[in-house]
Design a protein around this motif. Structure first.
Motif, short mmCIF file in Angstrom:
data_model
loop_
_atom_site.label_atom_id
_atom_site.label_comp_id
_atom_site.label_asym_id
_atom_site.label_seq_id
_atom_site.Cartn_x
_atom_site.Cartn_y
_atom_site.Cartn_z
N PHE A 66 34.84 40.99 36.74
CA PHE A 66 34.50 40.50 35.40
C PHE A 66 35.25 41.30 34.35
O PHE A 66 35.54 42.48 34.54
CB PHE A 66 32.99 40.53 35.16
N CYS A 69 34.17 44.69 32.86
CA CYS A 69 34.08 45.80 33.81
C CYS A 69 34.82 46.99 33.24
O CYS A 69 36.01 46.90 32.93
CB CYS A 69 34.70 45.38 35.14
N VAL A 72 36.40 49.64 37.20
CA VAL A 72 36.73 49.22 38.56
C VAL A 72 37.72 48.05 38.57
O VAL A 72 38.80 48.14 39.16
CB VAL A 72 35.44 48.85 39.33
N CYS A 73 37.37 46.96 37.91
CA CYS A 73 38.24 45.78 37.93
C CYS A 73 39.63 46.05 37.38
O CYS A 73 40.62 45.62 37.98
CB CYS A 73 37.61 44.61 37.19
N HIS A 162 29.47 44.38 41.73
CA HIS A 162 30.18 43.40 42.55
C HIS A 162 31.00 44.08 43.62
O HIS A 162 31.39 45.25 43.48
CB HIS A 162 31.07 42.50 41.69
NI NI Z 1 34.51 45.29 38.19
#
Ligand code: NI
Length: 197
Positions: A66, A69, A72-73, A162
């Motif tokens: 997403f 985020c 992480v993303c 996620h």
């Molecule tokens: Ni993420």
């Protein structure tokens, strides 16, 4: 055991099976025969309807996340985008066969226009897909990807937990391998080079 825990465990078993298979033969795709993937119809970053069949003949590199985020993303998508970029330099014809796809797990905030700006930051050909909460729940389940909302119910300021997983599918839509985005651009490009023919 709830549905989420069950799908988490089944994916874990799948990953372990994949590791065993890849240890035995470097030629067999680790995810060969795994029951992940399948049909979907979602909306892309330009507001157009997109189905899995639109990617027929292309290898699909799929990552769920997403845009809000915090860390992480962006790290994972950067490694995916740069890995594909690396392959574009060394083997442009091979790289051209790969379609990178980002599917949001936060359809409430990730509208097409939000995704449009977001995906452009990682790779010029990265497609961003969103949909109704039901469409997203269904595609994530089919692709074995767990996610859940974290934070106060009525707050706009929430996070999504996620799975961090980049999945490579073949031109027929069948799963091939997990692409190690945690190994950076080099890990991504060499794994793509291994399977994309
Ligand atoms: Ni993420």
């Amino acid at each position: 055991m709830n549905e989420t825990a069950r799908s988490r465990i089944s994916l874990l078993l799948l990953l372990l099976a994949g590791l065993l298979v890849s240890a035995c033969s470097s030629e067999t795709p680790p995810l060969e025969g795994a029951s992940i993937g399948g049909p979907f119809t979602l909306t892309d970053q330009n507001g157009q309807k997109v189905s899995d069949t639109d990617f027929e003949g292309k290898y699909r590199l799929v990552y769920f996340g997403f845009s809000y985020c915090p860390d992480v993303c962006p790290v994972d998508l950067q490694s995916i985008g740069q890995g594909l970029g690396r392959l574009e330099k060394s083997k442009p014809a091979t790289a051209a066969k790969v379609q990178p796809i980002f599917i949001t797990v936060d359809p409430e905030r990730d509208t097409p226009s939000v995704l449009k700006e977001y995906v452009a930051a990682f790779h010029p050909r990265l497609i961003g897909l969103t949909g109704t909460p039901e469409q997203i729940a269904s595609v994530a389940k089919a692709y074995g990807v767990y996610y859940s909302r974290r934070g106060e119910e009525n707050s706009k300021d929430y996070l999504m937990d996620h799975m961090r997983i980049a999945l490579l599918f073949g031109p027929d839509g069948k799963p091939i391998a997990i692409v190690p985005h945690d190994k950076g651009a080099e890990g991504v490009s060499s794994e793509l080079e291994r399977w994309v023919t």
